[in-house]
Design a protein around this motif. Structure first.
Motif, PDB file in Angstrom:
ATOM      1  N   ASP A 190      11.664   7.390  54.762  1.00 52.94           N
ATOM      2  CA  ASP A 190      11.043   6.411  53.867  1.00 52.94           C
ATOM      3  C   ASP A 190       9.791   5.802  54.498  1.00 52.94           C
ATOM      4  OD1 ASP A 190      12.976   6.839  51.978  1.00 52.94           O
ATOM      5  OD2 ASP A 190      14.176   5.076  52.504  1.00 52.94           O
ATOM      6  N   ARG A 248       7.030   8.346  54.187  1.00 57.68           N
ATOM      7  CA  ARG A 248       6.595   8.413  52.791  1.00 57.68           C
ATOM      8  C   ARG A 248       5.743   7.207  52.423  1.00 57.68           C
ATOM      9  NH1 ARG A 248      11.473   9.266  48.844  1.00 57.68           N
ATOM     10  NH2 ARG A 248       9.742   9.355  47.353  1.00 57.68           N
ATOM     11  N   ASP A 258       2.000   7.482  51.095  1.00 56.39           N
ATOM     12  CA  ASP A 258       1.591   6.935  49.799  1.00 56.39           C
ATOM     13  C   ASP A 258       0.453   5.920  49.964  1.00 56.39           C
ATOM     14  OD1 ASP A 258       3.488   8.470  48.567  1.00 56.39           O
ATOM     15  OD2 ASP A 258       4.974   6.872  48.394  1.00 56.39           O
ATOM     16  N   ASP A 315       4.023  14.386  45.881  1.00 57.05           N
ATOM     17  CA  ASP A 315       5.330  13.821  46.217  1.00 57.05           C
ATOM     18  C   ASP A 315       5.660  14.255  47.645  1.00 57.05           C
ATOM     19  OD1 ASP A 315       7.929  13.019  46.513  1.00 57.05           O
ATOM     20  OD2 ASP A 315       8.682  13.993  44.710  1.00 57.05           O
ATOM     21  N   TYR A 316       5.744  13.283  48.558  1.00 60.73           N
ATOM     22  CA  TYR A 316       5.940  13.601  49.976  1.00 60.73           C
ATOM     23  C   TYR A 316       7.407  13.546  50.408  1.00 60.73           C
ATOM     24  CZ  TYR A 316       0.965  13.685  50.927  1.00 60.73           C
ATOM     25  OH  TYR A 316      -0.369  14.030  50.946  1.00 60.73           O
ATOM     26  N   ARG A 317       8.334  13.520  49.471  1.00 65.17           N
ATOM     27  CA  ARG A 317       9.738  13.369  49.820  1.00 65.17           C
ATOM     28  C   ARG A 317      10.233  14.515  50.703  1.00 65.17           C
ATOM     29  NH1 ARG A 317      13.485  13.531  44.749  1.00 65.17           N
ATOM     30  NH2 ARG A 317      12.164  15.384  44.591  1.00 65.17           N
ATOM     31  N   THR A 345      10.881  14.591  54.915  1.00 61.68           N
ATOM     32  CA  THR A 345      12.203  14.941  55.439  1.00 61.68           C
ATOM     33  C   THR A 345      12.099  16.074  56.447  1.00 61.68           C
ATOM     34  OG1 THR A 345      13.242  14.269  53.356  1.00 61.68           O
ATOM     35  CG2 THR A 345      14.520  15.681  54.815  1.00 61.68           C
TER      36      THR A 345
END
Length: 217
Positions: A148, A151, A155, A167-169, A173
């Protein structure tokens, strides 16, 4: 043992029961860092051995913890908390810096903290693995906090026009897995590089994720 024994209340020797309890807990955690993080390791440590290393009794152990797993869980959270605070302090000081410099500050702070004591790395990356479903859930939840953080930084960089919007999710990870693996291997002597070189490589990897080839900010 279904719960902890009751600790005495009131003041003794000028200290409150809460102060004495905090001191006992600190002594058990310090002893656990020595035994779990070095030799003999978590799986070979007994309650009696930990109590002896802390200079306390097994009765006092059960006043603070139910099992040795509870001690390892508390120590794992504490070690991660130290590293997280080091990173947050560094990022606050790096406010306003360009992305590349800010990322370098982040990883230097993290690497300095987790490698300043090899026992911290062993607690975080070795001893916690495979102990129980509860500790595995805690390990993954704690890793999710690092995901998080990455991310959030990504962002924010997108918002400043310093990184490609996406989207860097999944990327965050995967990157955290790379960070953990590389620092563990470096601390174990499997990577022939200085810590600065390791940090520089992590910075290059993250910048490559945030700024893919062909992207123009």
């Amino acid at each position: 043992m279904t719960g902890r024994l009751r600790a005495p209340k009131g003041r003794y020797g000028g200290r409150s029961a809460e102060e004495r309890q905090a001191e006992r807990r600190r002594r058990f955690l310090d002893a656990a860092l020595r035994l779990f993080g070095d030799s003999p390791g978590f799986r070979q440590t007994t309650v009696a051995a930990l109590s002896q290393a802390a200079g306390l009794s097994t009765r006092q152990f059960y006043e603070e913890f139910r099992t040795l797993e509870d001690v390892l869980a508390a120590l794992h959270l504490e070690v991660n908390g130290w590293a997280e605070q080091a990173v947050l302090d560094a990022l606050a000081a790096a406010e306003g810096l360009p992305l590349a410099e800010r990322v370098a500050v982040l990883f230097r702070a993290y690497a300095r903290d987790v490698t300043c004591d090899p026992r911290r790395i062993r607690i975080t990356f070795v001893e916690i693995i495979g102990v129980s479903p509860a500790l595995e859930e805690q390990r993954l939840a704690r890793r999710a906090r690092w995901v998080d953080l990455i991310r959030a930084e990504a962002d924010a960089a997108v918002g400043r026009g310093e990184a490609a919007p996406r989207d860097y999710r999944l990327a965050a990870t995967a990157f955290i897995g790379s960070v953990n693996g590389l620092l563990h291997d470096w601390s174990a002597g499997w990577v022939d590089a200085s810590l600065d070189e390791v940090v520089d490589e992590l910075v290059r990897q993250l910048l490559g994720i945030l700024r893919p080839q062909g992207w123009r900010g």
